[in-house]
Design an enzyme around this catalytic site. Structure first.
Site, PDB file in Angstrom:
ATOM      1  NE  ARG A   1      44.079  52.155  51.852  1.00  0.00           N
ATOM      2  CZ  ARG A   1      42.900  52.717  52.152  1.00  0.00           C
ATOM      3  NH1 ARG A   1      42.335  53.588  51.360  1.00  0.00           N
ATOM      4  NH2 ARG A   1      42.263  52.399  53.262  1.00  0.00           N
TER       5      ARG A   1
ATOM      6  CD  GLN B   1      50.308  41.103  40.444  1.00  0.00           C
ATOM      7  OE1 GLN B   1      49.320  41.490  39.848  1.00  0.00           O
ATOM      8  NE2 GLN B   1      50.378  39.916  40.997  1.00  0.00           N
ATOM      9  CG  ASN B   2      51.941  43.092  46.997  1.00  0.00           C
ATOM     10  OD1 ASN B   2      50.972  42.974  46.256  1.00  0.00           O
ATOM     11  ND2 ASN B   2      52.311  42.155  47.856  1.00  0.00           N
TER      12      ASN B   2
ATOM     13  CG  ASP C   1      53.251  46.087  50.679  1.00  0.00           C
ATOM     14  OD1 ASP C   1      54.399  45.755  50.335  1.00  0.00           O
ATOM     15  OD2 ASP C   1      52.319  45.258  50.815  1.00  0.00           O
TER      16      ASP C   1
ATOM     17  CG  HIS D   1      50.996  46.861  39.734  1.00  0.00           C
ATOM     18  ND1 HIS D   1      50.056  45.957  40.182  1.00  0.00           N
ATOM     19  CD2 HIS D   1      51.106  46.632  38.400  1.00  0.00           C
ATOM     20  CE1 HIS D   1      49.621  45.213  39.175  1.00  0.00           C
ATOM     21  NE2 HIS D   1      50.247  45.600  38.089  1.00  0.00           N
TER      22      HIS D   1
ATOM     23  CB  CYS E   1      55.024  69.005  39.218  1.00  0.00           C
ATOM     24  SG  CYS E   1      56.575  68.578  38.422  1.00  0.00           S
TER      25      CYS E   1
HETATM   26  P1  OAD Z   1      43.781  40.462  44.749  1.00  0.00           P
HETATM   27  O1  OAD Z   1      43.146  41.196  45.861  1.00  0.00           O
HETATM   28  O2  OAD Z   1      43.112  40.479  43.426  1.00  0.00           O
HETATM   29  O3  OAD Z   1      43.957  38.925  45.164  1.00  0.00           O
HETATM   30  C1  OAD Z   1      44.530  38.572  46.386  1.00  0.00           C
HETATM   31  C2  OAD Z   1      44.805  37.081  46.378  1.00  0.00           C
HETATM   32  O4  OAD Z   1      45.493  36.761  47.570  1.00  0.00           O
HETATM   33  C3  OAD Z   1      43.567  36.205  46.308  1.00  0.00           C
HETATM   34  O5  OAD Z   1      43.735  35.202  45.319  1.00  0.00           O
HETATM   35  C4  OAD Z   1      43.501  35.588  47.715  1.00  0.00           C
HETATM   36  O6  OAD Z   1      42.931  34.274  47.711  1.00  0.00           O
HETATM   37  C5  OAD Z   1      44.963  35.550  48.086  1.00  0.00           C
HETATM   38  N1  OAD Z   1      45.229  35.540  49.538  1.00  0.00           N
HETATM   39  C6  OAD Z   1      44.502  36.083  50.539  1.00  0.00           C
HETATM   40  N2  OAD Z   1      45.106  35.883  51.716  1.00  0.00           N
HETATM   41  C7  OAD Z   1      46.252  35.197  51.464  1.00  0.00           C
HETATM   42  C8  OAD Z   1      47.320  34.686  52.281  1.00  0.00           C
HETATM   43  N3  OAD Z   1      47.335  34.849  53.595  1.00  0.00           N
HETATM   44  N4  OAD Z   1      48.332  34.035  51.666  1.00  0.00           N
HETATM   45  C9  OAD Z   1      48.341  33.849  50.330  1.00  0.00           C
HETATM   46  N5  OAD Z   1      47.371  34.314  49.515  1.00  0.00           N
HETATM   47  C10 OAD Z   1      46.336  34.976  50.070  1.00  0.00           C
HETATM   48  O7  OAD Z   1      45.313  40.991  44.636  1.00  0.00           O
HETATM   49  P2  OAD Z   1      46.323  40.969  43.403  1.00  0.00           P
HETATM   50  O8  OAD Z   1      46.200  39.728  42.602  1.00  0.00           O
HETATM   51  O9  OAD Z   1      47.659  41.326  43.934  1.00  0.00           O
HETATM   52  O10 OAD Z   1      47.063  47.071  41.530  1.00  0.00           O
HETATM   53  O11 OAD Z   1      45.766  42.193  42.553  1.00  0.00           O
HETATM   54  C11 OAD Z   1      46.456  42.632  41.422  1.00  0.00           C
HETATM   55  C12 OAD Z   1      46.420  44.148  41.328  1.00  0.00           C
HETATM   56  O12 OAD Z   1      45.076  44.625  41.390  1.00  0.00           O
HETATM   57  C13 OAD Z   1      47.103  44.854  42.474  1.00  0.00           C
HETATM   58  O13 OAD Z   1      48.498  44.966  42.298  1.00  0.00           O
HETATM   59  C14 OAD Z   1      46.454  46.206  42.495  1.00  0.00           C
HETATM   60  C15 OAD Z   1      45.020  45.860  42.136  1.00  0.00           C
HETATM   61  O14 OAD Z   1      44.345  46.836  41.423  1.00  0.00           O
HETATM   62  C16 OAD Z   1      47.646  48.213  41.978  1.00  0.00           C
HETATM   63  O15 OAD Z   1      47.664  48.555  43.132  1.00  0.00           O
HETATM   64  C17 OAD Z   1      48.266  49.049  40.941  1.00  0.00           C
END
Ligand code: OAD
Length: 248
Positions: A70, A101-102, A104, A119, A147
């Site tokens: 990744r 929450q990203n 990256d 996160h 560690c």
């Molecule tokens: P998800 O993968 O659950 O949801 C992604 C969202 O982005 C969806 O609602 C899509 O419709 C939307 N989407 C896709 N393409 C898009 C675009 N071009 N513009 C705008 N929106 C778009 O991701 P998160 O809600 O971020 O945790 O997930 C939450 C957490 O779950 C993440 O932070 C991660 C994961 O487990 C960790 O990595 C710790």
């Protein structure tokens, strides 16, 4: 896209504005989301194996290697116009905060300052037993290094399922939600708590709530304005409509 006057006025006048971002914000950079498309990570990989401490302890080499891939992938990708608009907004007006929450780091790469990472960040590591933070120049070989303080294995310093969010970051994020005038939720599925509670809290505290997402989410009913579409397309249009000037 046509934007209504109230939306534009609220954005123009906001003295305290929060951009709250999820995986969809980085989709147009080429980063897969977690749960909304065929190539999403938790559709193709078992989250209990790759995103829990027990999964890591059961198979540290495989999990470490998965995150190494990744990290390598992210090095080939870069922020997109959505990240750049949010960074420019912070330069344009005071009182703008990005909560993400990203993991990256693209907001910082695009120029956003003081980003609140709920996160963690995939470039950082800590040890699995005590959470000792590892130096950034740790050797990223095939097997997790040990560690230097306690000898336990290193793991990515990100939040896995069942783990608490970083307390200080979450506290600041909660305060901002209670205080802000406008809250913009971008690319979040609203399925992962406690982060997903923040937009609801902001709305309850009186913030004007804007959502940018191509799909409907549980936030649709609460949002004052749902902008259905891609963040990398809508945010530059919104910038132009609000500020009547090109993105710097
Ligand atoms: P998800 O993968 O659950 O949801 C992604 C969202 O982005 C969806 O609602 C899509 O419709 C939307 N989407 C896709 N393409 C898009 C675009 N071009 N513009 C705008 N929106 C778009 O991701 P998160 O809600 O971020 O945790 O997930 C939450 C957490 O779950 C993440 O932070 C991660 C994961 O487990 C960790 O990595 C710790």
């Amino acid at each position: 896209m046509q934007f209504d006057d109230e939306l534009l006025n609220r954005l123009r006048q906001a003295k305290r504005l929060v951009f709250f971002t999820g995986a969809g914000t980085s989709t147009e950079s080429g980063v897969p989301t977690f749960r909304d498309e065929q190539n999403s990570l938790w559709i193709n990989f078992d989250a209990t194996r790759f995103a829990t401490e027990s999964g890591f302890r059961a198979n540290p080499g495989q999990v470490w290697q998965w995150y190494a891939e990744r990290r390598q992938q992210l090095q080939t990708l870069s922020p997109n116009p959505a990240h750049r608009v949010m960074a420019a907004w912070q330069d344009k007006t005071a009182g703008v905060t990005v909560i993400t929450q990203n993991i990256d780091g693209f907001h910082q790469q695009a120029g956003s300052r003081d980003v609140i990472e709920l996160h963690g960040n995939i470039t950082a590591n800590k040890c699995v037993d005590f959470g000792h933070v590892a130096p950034m120049d740790v050797n990223l070989s095939d097997q997790p290094p040990h560690c230097q303080q306690c000898g336990s294995l290193l793991r990515p310093d990100i939040v896995w399922f069942g783990e608490a969010l970083p307390a200080v970051a979450y506290h600041f994020a909660e305060q901002l939600c209670f205080d802000c005038e406008v809250f913009v939720c971008i690319g979040c599925s609203m399925e992962v708590y406690p982060a997903a509670s923040l937009p609801f809290n902001a709305a309850r505290s009186g913030a004007y709530l804007i959502q940018i997402n191509p799909q409907a989410t549980p936030l649709d009913e609460v949002a004052d304005c749902n902008l259905y579409g891609k963040a990398g397309e809508i945010l530059p249009q919104l910038w132009q409509a609000v500020w009547q000037e090109p993105l710097p």
